[in-house]
Design a protein around this motif. Structure first.
Motif, PDB file in Angstrom:
ATOM      1  N   HIS A 288       0.570  -0.934   0.622  1.00 10.79           N
ATOM      2  CA  HIS A 288       0.107  -0.034   0.238  1.00 10.79           C
ATOM      3  C   HIS A 288       0.658   0.895   0.018  1.00 10.79           C
ATOM      4  CE1 HIS A 288      -4.237  -2.532   1.061  1.00 10.79           C
ATOM      5  NE2 HIS A 288      -2.573  -3.106   1.913  1.00 10.79           N
ATOM      6  N   PRO A 289       1.405   1.525  -1.131  1.00 14.42           N
ATOM      7  CA  PRO A 289       2.461   1.907  -1.177  1.00 14.42           C
ATOM      8  C   PRO A 289       1.948   4.158  -0.439  1.00 14.42           C
ATOM      9  CG  PRO A 289       2.487   1.487  -2.833  1.00 14.42           C
ATOM     10  CD  PRO A 289       1.127   1.010  -2.461  1.00 14.42           C
ATOM     11  N   PRO A 290       2.450   5.682   0.025  1.00 19.28           N
ATOM     12  CA  PRO A 290       2.075   6.628   0.490  1.00 19.28           C
ATOM     13  C   PRO A 290       2.033   7.022  -0.581  1.00 19.28           C
ATOM     14  CG  PRO A 290       3.910   5.570   1.656  1.00 19.28           C
ATOM     15  CD  PRO A 290       3.630   4.478   0.808  1.00 19.28           C
ATOM     16  N   ASP A 291       1.501   8.369  -0.884  1.00 21.37           N
ATOM     17  CA  ASP A 291       1.622   9.814  -1.113  1.00 21.37           C
ATOM     18  C   ASP A 291       2.776  10.335  -0.900  1.00 21.37           C
ATOM     19  OD1 ASP A 291      -0.294   8.754  -3.481  1.00 21.37           O
ATOM     20  OD2 ASP A 291      -1.159   9.251  -1.554  1.00 21.37           O
TER      21      ASP A 291
ATOM     22  N   ASP B   9      -7.999   0.156  -1.011  1.00 24.02           N
ATOM     23  CA  ASP B   9      -6.866  -0.304  -0.906  1.00 24.02           C
ATOM     24  C   ASP B   9      -6.470   0.814   0.554  1.00 24.02           C
ATOM     25  OD1 ASP B   9      -3.647   0.863  -2.303  1.00 24.02           O
ATOM     26  OD2 ASP B   9      -4.850  -0.891  -2.211  1.00 24.02           O
ATOM     27  N   SER B  10      -7.722   0.509   0.998  1.00 26.43           N
ATOM     28  CA  SER B  10      -7.176   1.082   2.213  1.00 26.43           C
ATOM     29  C   SER B  10      -6.343   0.284   2.840  1.00 26.43           C
ATOM     30  CB  SER B  10      -8.004   1.636   3.067  1.00 26.43           C
ATOM     31  OG  SER B  10      -8.779   2.760   2.705  1.00 26.43           O
ATOM     32  N   VAL B  11      -6.003   0.410   4.025  1.00 26.00           N
ATOM     33  CA  VAL B  11      -4.846  -0.568   4.396  1.00 26.00           C
ATOM     34  C   VAL B  11      -6.634  -1.109   5.647  1.00 26.00           C
ATOM     35  CG1 VAL B  11      -3.097  -1.449   6.497  1.00 26.00           C
ATOM     36  CG2 VAL B  11      -2.611   0.412   4.511  1.00 26.00           C
ATOM     37  N   PRO B  12      -6.642  -2.380   6.544  1.00 21.69           N
ATOM     38  CA  PRO B  12      -7.476  -2.651   7.438  1.00 21.69           C
ATOM     39  C   PRO B  12      -7.216  -2.915   8.467  1.00 21.69           C
ATOM     40  CG  PRO B  12      -6.503  -4.777   5.972  1.00 21.69           C
ATOM     41  CD  PRO B  12      -6.322  -3.812   5.143  1.00 21.69           C
ATOM     42  N   ASN B  13      -7.747  -2.020   9.308  1.00 22.03           N
ATOM     43  CA  ASN B  13      -7.390  -2.188  10.663  1.00 22.03           C
ATOM     44  C   ASN B  13      -7.033  -3.649  11.276  1.00 22.03           C
ATOM     45  OD1 ASN B  13      -7.053   1.218  11.124  1.00 22.03           O
ATOM     46  ND2 ASN B  13      -9.413   0.832  10.617  1.00 22.03           N
TER      47      ASN B  13
END
Length: 401
Positions: A89-92, A397-401
């Motif tokens: 999940h690459p960040p901006d 595409d959010s990272v799950p908690n």
């Protein structure tokens, strides 16, 4: 469409500074109509502020050679977990907060894997105060697109190395702005007018329970014998420290209360004086007008390597003294950090003429902290650096908690 920011920090103070930045980022993003997701290596406060925590780094921080050994494997494990998530999940944009050893590794990883992702250093390492050489500063320059400096001299130092550094002020000036005054804080804690409230801050790292707590509490015992109306207030940096602190209170027969971490600043605001470890908390006490005696000690081996082999010399340890580069508050370090010496300094510092001198110097320190609105300024600069032409990553595409 969602923009993703990754923040990496460690220690209790880093978690606190990270939390206030996370809050400001979400608030300013909402104003600007930006949907934001924040991933983090940090602690519970950052998680409470809305970040998705990839690992808790508060309990694995350390200072020194021997002291760092038990933390190597846990730190590497957390970093690998974070790197795996970042690959998927690459960040901006990436924000590094202090925590130089681990954050330089994170920064190098991001720069190698995602060379176009901006990296911001917020609350940069204090290389401008006590670096042995330019190695770390050059590494910071190699991985960092911008430094958001919290002191004017810090910005000037990094600018000399060609880094885009901007002085934005110290976030503590925002965080402490709405705390109650001393009288209100004492009323909130139920402190009677005749009580001398003395704050003890012995540890925010596990190693400090061994090296600092016994001498600080033994000194407190001596002070208690000299000032019968004294009562000790002990903010709890981490919940797992409670058994050791309770045992020490019983051993040294102190009249003391342990204060939960979220009320720690109320206890500081209420205090007449403090015996404290060196760290960010010293600046909090300066802003809240609490005279203090500062202590610190590392293992004998680490100290020997620093002084004898590396020829390390530091002007001061406490950030309070470093801001003005003179002794504003007394420091007792390494071999000088003994219970009788600490107690003597406390009894000296609590005298009215010494208190007044310290409080006058605190005003000069406040002048170096800049104007209110630090966290909002930082958040707006960071959001401006999010490339508006870059492809936003969808919510799915959010990272799950």
């Amino acid at each position: 469409m969602k923009r993703r920011i990754f923040i990496s920090t460690g220690e209790v103070s880093g978690d606190l500074q990270g939390a206030t930045l996370v809050t400001a980022l979400f608030e300013q993003a909402k104003v600007q109509g930006i949907e934001l997701e924040i991933l983090a290596l940090g602690g519970a406060r950052m998680q409470q502020a809305g970040a998705t925590l990839l690992g808790d780094t508060r309990a694995i921080s350390s200072i020194g050679l021997v002291e760092a050994i038990p933390q190597i494997l846990p730190t590497l494990k957390l970093q690998r977990q974070a790197q795996a998530v970042l690959k998927a999940h690459p960040p901006d944009l990436v924000i590094l907060i202090d925590y130089i050893g681990a954050n330089l590794k994170i920064g190098r990883f991001v720069r190698q894997q995602f060379p176009d992702i901006p990296i911001v250093y917020y609350i940069a390492p204090q290389e401008w105060v006590w670096s042995l050489n330019d190695k770390n500063t050059n590494q910071i320059a190699a991985i960092t697109d911008r430094v958001l400096a919290i002191f004017p001299e810090e910005a000037a130092y990094y600018q000399r190395f060609g880094i885009d550094a901007k002085f934005i002020g110290h976030p503590l000036i925002d965080q402490l702005r709405h705390l109650p005054d001393r009288q209100a804080a004492r009323q909130q804690l139920g402190i009677p007018p005749e009580q001398v409230a003395l704050l003890l801050s012995p540890a925010s790292r596990t190693q400090e329970l061994k090296y600092l707590l016994p001498e600080i509490f033994a000194a407190a015992q001596t002070v208690q014998s000299q000032i019968p109306q004294v009562h000790f207030w002990i903010p709890l940096a981490l919940p797992q420290f409670r058994p050791a602190i309770e045992a020490a209170i019983a051993k040294y027969q102190l009249n003391a209360n342990i204060i939960p971490g979220d009320q720690g600043r109320i206890a500081i605001a209420a205090a007449d004086l403090a015996i404290t470890k060196s760290g960010t908390i010293n600046l909090e006490m300066a802003l809240l007008n609490v005279p203090q005696v500062v202590t610190y000690r590392l293992s004998a081996f680490t100290a020997w390597v620093g002084y004898k082999l590396l020829k390390l010399t530091i002007p001061f340890a406490s950030p309070v003294n470093l801001v003005l580069m003179r002794e504003v508050v007394p420091e007792l370090l390494q071999d000088n950090m003994k219970a009788d010496a600490i107690a003597a300094k406390v009894l000296e510092t609590i005298q009215p003429q010494n208190r007044e001198r310290i409080l006058a110097d605190y005003q000069a320190i406040r002048d170096e902290f800049g104007e209110f609105g630090v966290c909002d300024r930082a958040a707006n600069i960071i959001l401006e650096m999010l490339n508006p032409n870059a492809k936003s990553r969808p919510t799915a595409d959010s990272v799950p908690n």
